[in-house]
Design a protein around this motif. Structure first.
Motif, short mmCIF file in Angstrom:
data_model
loop_
_atom_site.label_atom_id
_atom_site.label_comp_id
_atom_site.label_asym_id
_atom_site.label_seq_id
_atom_site.Cartn_x
_atom_site.Cartn_y
_atom_site.Cartn_z
N GLY A 138 0.82 -1.20 0.00
CA GLY A 138 0.00 0.00 0.00
C GLY A 138 0.85 1.25 0.00
O GLY A 138 2.08 1.20 0.14
N GLY A 139 0.19 2.40 -0.16
CA GLY A 139 0.92 3.66 -0.15
C GLY A 139 0.10 4.79 -0.71
O GLY A 139 -1.12 4.67 -0.88
N LEU A 140 0.79 5.88 -1.02
CA LEU A 140 0.17 7.09 -1.56
C LEU A 140 0.52 7.18 -3.04
O LEU A 140 1.70 7.07 -3.41
N VAL A 141 -0.47 7.41 -3.87
CA VAL A 141 -0.25 7.51 -5.31
C VAL A 141 -1.20 8.56 -5.88
O VAL A 141 -2.28 8.81 -5.33
N GLN A 142 -0.79 9.19 -6.96
CA GLN A 142 -1.65 10.16 -7.62
C GLN A 142 -2.70 9.46 -8.47
O GLN A 142 -2.49 8.32 -8.93
N ALA A 143 -3.80 10.14 -8.69
CA ALA A 143 -4.84 9.60 -9.55
C ALA A 143 -4.26 9.24 -10.91
O ALA A 143 -3.44 10.00 -11.46
N GLY A 144 -4.67 8.09 -11.42
CA GLY A 144 -4.14 7.60 -12.68
C GLY A 144 -2.94 6.68 -12.52
O GLY A 144 -2.53 6.02 -13.48
N GLY A 145 -2.40 6.63 -11.33
CA GLY A 145 -1.23 5.80 -11.06
C GLY A 145 -1.58 4.36 -10.76
O GLY A 145 -2.74 3.95 -10.84
N SER A 146 -0.54 3.59 -10.39
CA SER A 146 -0.70 2.16 -10.14
C SER A 146 -0.05 1.77 -8.82
O SER A 146 0.92 2.40 -8.37
N LEU A 147 -0.60 0.72 -8.24
CA LEU A 147 -0.01 0.08 -7.07
C LEU A 147 -0.23 -1.42 -7.20
O LEU A 147 -1.22 -1.84 -7.81
N ARG A 148 0.66 -2.17 -6.57
CA ARG A 148 0.49 -3.63 -6.54
C ARG A 148 0.51 -4.07 -5.08
O ARG A 148 1.50 -3.86 -4.37
N LEU A 149 -0.59 -4.66 -4.65
CA LEU A 149 -0.68 -5.20 -3.30
C LEU A 149 -0.34 -6.69 -3.33
O LEU A 149 -0.64 -7.38 -4.31
#
Length: 124
Positions: free
Chosen positions: A9-20
């Motif tokens: 998890g974390g902080l990301v800008q709209a349009g970005g990606s994360l992998r849990l």
């Protein structure tokens, strides 16, 4: 003792990606479906995605279809959630859970063990 530990998890800008990622121990991982749920402040926990015991079946909430992908590695006892095109409304604590069933259910009452959760925050 069954343990589930989420990460990524974390902080990301709209349009970005994360992998849990969720690592499971204390259970025969490959026998059961797995799911991801999320809970935003002041809201009930809601279904996000699920994957069958073999990985051959998946199920997604309408709100994340086409943006999120769930996958599992039965050799490593892990289940991942790739989240793309993130929106501010995706902000929540994300939980992984083990199912009592083999199929990819969206019903939270089919899930018996839960992780501690990981925070995802999407800024606009």
């Amino acid at each position: 003792q069954v343990q589930l530990v989420e990460s990524g998890g974390g902080l990301v800008q709209a349009g970005g990606s994360l992998r849990l990622s969720c690592s499971v121990s204390g259970r025969t991982f490959s026998r059961y479906a797995m799911g991801w749920f999320r809970q935003a402040p002041g809201k009930e926990r809601e279904f996000v995605a699920a994957i069958s015991w073999s990985g051959g079946g998946t199920n997604y909430a309408d709100s994340v279809k086409g943006r999120f992908t769930i996958s599992r590695d039965n050799a490593k006892n892990t289940v991942d959630l790739q989240m793309n095109s993130l929106k501010p409304e995706d902000t929540a604590v994300y939980y992984c859970a083990t199912s009592r069933q083999t199929y990819a259910s969206g019903n939270r009452y089919n899930y018996d063990y839960w992780g501690q959760g990981t925070q995802v925050t999407v800024s606009s």
